[in-house]
Design a protein around this motif. Sequence first.
Motif, PDB file in Angstrom:
ATOM      1  N   GLN A 143       0.826  -1.202   0.000  1.00 11.20           N
ATOM      2  CA  GLN A 143       0.000   0.000   0.000  1.00 11.20           C
ATOM      3  C   GLN A 143       0.866   1.260   0.000  1.00 11.20           C
ATOM      4  N   ASN A 144       1.859   1.304   0.877  1.00 10.92           N
ATOM      5  CA  ASN A 144       2.717   2.481   0.950  1.00 10.92           C
ATOM      6  C   ASN A 144       3.643   2.594  -0.259  1.00 10.92           C
ATOM      7  N   ALA A 145       4.104   1.455  -0.762  1.00  8.14           N
ATOM      8  CA  ALA A 145       4.933   1.487  -1.969  1.00  8.14           C
ATOM      9  C   ALA A 145       4.135   2.006  -3.161  1.00  8.14           C
ATOM     10  N   ALA A 146       2.871   1.583  -3.255  1.00  7.80           N
ATOM     11  CA  ALA A 146       2.025   2.031  -4.361  1.00  7.80           C
ATOM     12  C   ALA A 146       1.753   3.526  -4.283  1.00  7.80           C
ATOM     13  N   ILE A 147       1.477   4.023  -3.078  1.00 10.11           N
ATOM     14  CA  ILE A 147       1.253   5.460  -2.921  1.00 10.11           C
ATOM     15  C   ILE A 147       2.512   6.237  -3.301  1.00 10.11           C
ATOM     16  N   GLY A 148       3.680   5.764  -2.860  1.00 10.28           N
ATOM     17  CA  GLY A 148       4.929   6.436  -3.197  1.00 10.28           C
ATOM     18  C   GLY A 148       5.203   6.441  -4.686  1.00 10.28           C
ATOM     19  N   LEU A 149       4.969   5.303  -5.336  1.00 11.38           N
ATOM     20  CA  LEU A 149       5.181   5.215  -6.779  1.00 11.38           C
ATOM     21  C   LEU A 149       4.203   6.125  -7.517  1.00 11.38           C
ATOM     22  N   GLY A 150       2.952   6.109  -7.077  1.00 13.09           N
ATOM     23  CA  GLY A 150       1.956   6.958  -7.714  1.00 13.09           C
ATOM     24  C   GLY A 150       2.295   8.429  -7.577  1.00 13.09           C
ATOM     25  N   THR A 151       2.780   8.832  -6.400  1.00 14.79           N
ATOM     26  CA  THR A 151       3.158  10.230  -6.192  1.00 14.79           C
ATOM     27  C   THR A 151       4.308  10.630  -7.100  1.00 14.79           C
ATOM     28  N   THR A 152       5.250   9.733  -7.292  1.00 16.05           N
ATOM     29  CA  THR A 152       6.369  10.008  -8.190  1.00 16.05           C
ATOM     30  C   THR A 152       5.880  10.217  -9.618  1.00 16.05           C
ATOM     31  N   VAL A 153       5.000   9.340 -10.065  1.00 18.42           N
ATOM     32  CA  VAL A 153       4.451   9.474 -11.419  1.00 18.42           C
ATOM     33  C   VAL A 153       3.640  10.765 -11.540  1.00 18.42           C
ATOM     34  N   GLY A 154       2.832  11.061 -10.503  1.00 20.38           N
ATOM     35  CA  GLY A 154       2.046  12.282 -10.528  1.00 20.38           C
ATOM     36  C   GLY A 154       2.906  13.526 -10.622  1.00 20.38           C
ATOM     37  N   ALA A 155       4.033  13.536  -9.905  1.00 17.54           N
ATOM     38  CA  ALA A 155       4.937  14.685  -9.944  1.00 17.54           C
ATOM     39  C   ALA A 155       5.546  14.876 -11.329  1.00 17.54           C
ATOM     40  N   ILE A 156       5.740  13.776 -12.030  1.00 16.87           N
ATOM     41  CA  ILE A 156       6.302  13.861 -13.383  1.00 16.87           C
ATOM     42  C   ILE A 156       5.255  14.369 -14.372  1.00 16.87           C
ATOM     43  N   VAL A 157       4.022  13.936 -14.201  1.00 18.43           N
ATOM     44  CA  VAL A 157       2.965  14.253 -15.172  1.00 18.43           C
ATOM     45  C   VAL A 157       2.369  15.638 -14.938  1.00 18.43           C
ATOM     46  N   ALA A 158       2.130  16.011 -13.679  1.00 15.77           N
ATOM     47  CA  ALA A 158       1.399  17.239 -13.371  1.00 15.77           C
ATOM     48  C   ALA A 158       2.155  18.474 -13.859  1.00 15.77           C
ATOM     49  N   ASN A 159       1.399  19.375 -14.471  1.00 14.52           N
ATOM     50  CA  ASN A 159       1.957  20.635 -14.971  1.00 14.52           C
ATOM     51  C   ASN A 159       0.909  21.720 -14.759  1.00 14.52           C
ATOM     52  N   VAL A 160       1.243  22.720 -13.935  1.00 11.39           N
ATOM     53  CA  VAL A 160       0.258  23.741 -13.580  1.00 11.39           C
ATOM     54  C   VAL A 160      -0.166  24.577 -14.783  1.00 11.39           C
ATOM     55  N   HIS A 161       0.610  24.551 -15.841  1.00 10.60           N
ATOM     56  CA  HIS A 161       0.253  25.305 -17.045  1.00 10.60           C
ATOM     57  C   HIS A 161      -0.667  24.510 -17.971  1.00 10.60           C
ATOM     58  N   HIS A 162      -0.890  23.268 -17.632  1.00 10.79           N
ATOM     59  CA  HIS A 162      -1.752  22.415 -18.454  1.00 10.79           C
ATOM     60  C   HIS A 162      -2.740  21.689 -17.541  1.00 10.79           C
ATOM     61  N   PRO A 163      -3.931  22.257 -17.331  1.00  8.11           N
ATOM     62  CA  PRO A 163      -4.916  21.627 -16.440  1.00  8.11           C
ATOM     63  C   PRO A 163      -5.250  20.191 -16.819  1.00  8.11           C
ATOM     64  N   GLY A 164      -5.131  19.868 -18.088  1.00  7.06           N
ATOM     65  CA  GLY A 164      -5.454  18.514 -18.531  1.00  7.06           C
ATOM     66  C   GLY A 164      -4.584  17.450 -17.898  1.00  7.06           C
ATOM     67  N   THR A 165      -3.360  17.826 -17.497  1.00  6.33           N
ATOM     68  CA  THR A 165      -2.496  16.828 -16.856  1.00  6.33           C
ATOM     69  C   THR A 165      -3.062  16.429 -15.494  1.00  6.33           C
ATOM     70  N   PHE A 166      -3.595  17.403 -14.755  1.00  7.41           N
ATOM     71  CA  PHE A 166      -4.212  17.096 -13.468  1.00  7.41           C
ATOM     72  C   PHE A 166      -5.507  16.304 -13.668  1.00  7.41           C
ATOM     73  N   GLN A 167      -6.283  16.692 -14.673  1.00  9.12           N
ATOM     74  CA  GLN A 167      -7.516  15.968 -14.950  1.00  9.12           C
ATOM     75  C   GLN A 167      -7.230  14.513 -15.296  1.00  9.12           C
ATOM     76  N   ALA A 168      -6.160  14.291 -16.047  1.00 10.79           N
ATOM     77  CA  ALA A 168      -5.788  12.914 -16.393  1.00 10.79           C
ATOM     78  C   ALA A 168      -5.436  12.112 -15.147  1.00 10.79           C
ATOM     79  N   LEU A 169      -4.757  12.747 -14.201  1.00  9.51           N
ATOM     80  CA  LEU A 169      -4.394  12.056 -12.960  1.00  9.51           C
ATOM     81  C   LEU A 169      -5.642  11.705 -12.148  1.00  9.51           C
ATOM     82  N   PHE A 170      -6.581  12.651 -12.052  1.00 14.34           N
ATOM     83  CA  PHE A 170      -7.809  12.376 -11.310  1.00 14.34           C
ATOM     84  C   PHE A 170      -8.602  11.240 -11.961  1.00 14.34           C
ATOM     85  N   LEU A 171      -8.685  11.253 -13.268  1.00 11.87           N
ATOM     86  CA  LEU A 171      -9.434  10.199 -13.964  1.00 11.87           C
ATOM     87  C   LEU A 171      -8.726   8.847 -13.850  1.00 11.87           C
ATOM     88  N   ALA A 172      -7.395   8.878 -13.840  1.00 12.05           N
ATOM     89  CA  ALA A 172      -6.655   7.626 -13.657  1.00 12.05           C
ATOM     90  C   ALA A 172      -6.910   7.061 -12.259  1.00 12.05           C
TER      91      ALA A 172
END
Length: 213
Positions: A143-172
């Motif tokens: 559980q903790n490994a999955a949360i850590g891995l997910g946070t790492t991926v989220g940090a790579i994908v998220a871009n405050v200049h592109h709202p769609g990146t956050f939307q993609a994370l929420f939908l995922a």
Amino acid sequence: MPTIRMSPATRLFLAGNTVSMLGTGLVIAFILIYLHQVRGVALPVVGGLLTASAGAGLLVVPLVGILLDRIGARRVLTGIVVGQAAAQVLLAWAHNAATALPVLLLYGATWAPMFPAIRTMIAGLNPEPETQQRAFAINFTTQNAAIGLGTTVGAIVANVHHPGTFQALFLANAASCLLFAVTLPFLPSLHRPRARMSHESATATCWRAARCG
């Protein structure tokens, strides 16, 4: 010493929970950033929204405890996970404080009681102390490994200049919750109906209690 083997039901449950927590990691650290930097909600307002979300969770936990006893952990957890998925989908299109508030209330109301429900499921699927301890240990690790891995991926994908990146994370994350929900019907219900005591048995029990007291 013989190897402790977990049941197929336990392995399925742990796998489903791991997938769900991977999705959780995608968004858990970025909701504040999304609302403040992407949607332009003032930081104090975002703090108030998140506080309200936590408060909703605290209010719901006692009710969920009753439901765990009354209708069983599997049904309760299914409702919680589906509620999480709905909150994530709605959060992807929350544009201001007014639209974010009901979504975050739903998120908090399904987030806080999720962990007691998960632990109840693990304990119910593994009544033997040896397998129960192993299942809890594996779940804690994955559980903790999955949360850590997910946070790492989220940090790579998220871009405050592109709202769609956050939307993609929420939908995922919503998709990961639904995948977990799909696995739950294949598990035992773990619901033990309360035995009804006959009038004669109840009278005898009360008489013995009074006599012994």
